[in-house]
Design a protein around this motif. Structure first.
Motif, short mmCIF file in Angstrom:
data_model
loop_
_atom_site.label_atom_id
_atom_site.label_comp_id
_atom_site.label_asym_id
_atom_site.label_seq_id
_atom_site.Cartn_x
_atom_site.Cartn_y
_atom_site.Cartn_z
N ALA A 12 -18.36 -19.93 -43.99
CA ALA A 12 -19.47 -20.70 -43.41
C ALA A 12 -20.80 -19.99 -43.63
O ALA A 12 -21.81 -20.62 -43.93
CB ALA A 12 -19.22 -20.93 -41.92
N LEU A 50 -16.23 -27.35 -41.33
CA LEU A 50 -16.38 -26.03 -40.72
C LEU A 50 -17.03 -26.09 -39.34
O LEU A 50 -16.55 -25.45 -38.40
CB LEU A 50 -17.17 -25.11 -41.65
CG LEU A 50 -16.43 -24.68 -42.91
CD1 LEU A 50 -17.36 -23.92 -43.85
CD2 LEU A 50 -15.23 -23.84 -42.56
N PHE A 51 -18.12 -26.83 -39.20
CA PHE A 51 -18.79 -26.89 -37.90
C PHE A 51 -17.90 -27.62 -36.89
O PHE A 51 -17.77 -27.18 -35.75
CB PHE A 51 -20.14 -27.59 -38.03
CG PHE A 51 -20.93 -27.63 -36.75
CD1 PHE A 51 -21.50 -26.48 -36.25
CD2 PHE A 51 -21.08 -28.80 -36.04
CE1 PHE A 51 -22.22 -26.49 -35.07
CE2 PHE A 51 -21.79 -28.84 -34.86
CZ PHE A 51 -22.37 -27.68 -34.37
N ALA A 54 -15.12 -25.27 -35.90
CA ALA A 54 -15.61 -24.18 -35.06
C ALA A 54 -15.88 -24.65 -33.63
O ALA A 54 -15.51 -23.98 -32.67
CB ALA A 54 -16.88 -23.58 -35.66
N VAL A 55 -16.48 -25.81 -33.49
CA VAL A 55 -16.79 -26.32 -32.16
C VAL A 55 -15.51 -26.68 -31.40
O VAL A 55 -15.32 -26.29 -30.25
CB VAL A 55 -17.75 -27.52 -32.24
CG1 VAL A 55 -17.86 -28.23 -30.91
CG2 VAL A 55 -19.11 -27.07 -32.70
N SER A 58 -13.52 -23.50 -30.60
CA SER A 58 -14.12 -22.69 -29.54
C SER A 58 -13.96 -23.35 -28.18
O SER A 58 -13.74 -22.67 -27.18
CB SER A 58 -15.60 -22.43 -29.83
OG SER A 58 -16.33 -23.62 -29.77
N LEU A 152 -24.02 -24.60 -40.56
CA LEU A 152 -23.06 -23.63 -41.07
C LEU A 152 -23.31 -22.23 -40.51
O LEU A 152 -22.37 -21.46 -40.30
CB LEU A 152 -23.08 -23.62 -42.60
CG LEU A 152 -22.50 -24.88 -43.24
CD1 LEU A 152 -22.76 -24.88 -44.74
CD2 LEU A 152 -21.03 -25.01 -42.96
N ALA A 155 -21.74 -22.33 -37.15
CA ALA A 155 -20.28 -22.27 -37.31
C ALA A 155 -19.82 -20.86 -37.61
O ALA A 155 -18.82 -20.39 -37.05
CB ALA A 155 -19.83 -23.23 -38.42
N PHE A 159 -17.23 -18.71 -35.31
CA PHE A 159 -15.97 -18.13 -35.81
C PHE A 159 -15.93 -16.63 -35.60
O PHE A 159 -14.91 -16.09 -35.14
CB PHE A 159 -15.79 -18.45 -37.30
CG PHE A 159 -15.28 -19.83 -37.59
CD1 PHE A 159 -14.15 -20.32 -36.97
CD2 PHE A 159 -15.94 -20.64 -38.49
CE1 PHE A 159 -13.69 -21.60 -37.23
CE2 PHE A 159 -15.48 -21.91 -38.76
CZ PHE A 159 -14.35 -22.39 -38.13
#
Length: 168
Positions: A12, A50-51, A54-55, A58, A152, A155, A159
């Motif tokens: 990312a 990716l975003f 990640a969200v 998390s 990104l 993200a 991560f």
């Protein structure tokens, strides 16, 4: 920190840095990036994958996003600086793009004429000068790449902070 967090965070961050460089290149006068749609499609795909991952990851693993702040501060200083520069650069360029506020978007060429979508009338209008067309192309490319670098970068930070939290 596990390898999965490092790989996803690094990927990312690298893609965000490439997008930030592309957005900065559109600020140089007379330099146009290639006008193909592949870069916008690739940026959108990576943002979504990716975003979004990640969200969701998390929220599922940590619960409260405030718990990720301390692990982010425990990352090495150079990593923090790189992530901060990536997010700040993307945010500044996104704000610059929004501040310009052009009503014309999505420039295209058909049969030797230039067209753009007018957001106020919601119709395609003809653009008569090549310079105005190139300015619209630069503005659109800057917006796409600035947004990609911002999301990104966030993200990558998510991560890496989740990996740091998992390590502790």
């Amino acid at each position: 920190m596990g390898w999965g967090y490092r790989i996803l965070g690094g990927t990312a961050a690298v893609l965000g840095a490439v997008s930030l460089v592309c957005a900065l290149l559109t600020l140089l006068p007379g330099l146009l990036l290639p006008e193909s749609r592949w870069s916008a499609v690739a940026s959108g795909t990576f943002i979504i994958l990716l975003f979004g991952a990640a969200v969701v990851w998390s929220l599922v693993s940590v619960g409260r996003p405030r718990r990720l702040w301390l692990p982010l501060r425990c990352l090495p200083g150079k990593v923090q600086a790189a992530l901060g520069a990536l997010v700040a650069g993307g945010a500044v360029l996104t704000l610059v793009d929004l501040a310009q506020g052009s009503v014309l978007r999505s420039p295209k060429t058909e049969y030797g004429s230039y067209y753009a979508f007018d957001k106020t009338t919601r119709e395609w209008v003809e653009i008569f000068s090549r310079a105005e067309y190139e300015a619209l192309v630069e503005l659109e490319q800057r917006g796409v790449h600035a947004d990609a670098s911002l999301f990104l970068g966030i993200a990558a930070a998510l991560f890496l902070s989740m990996g740091e939290l998992r390590r502790r």
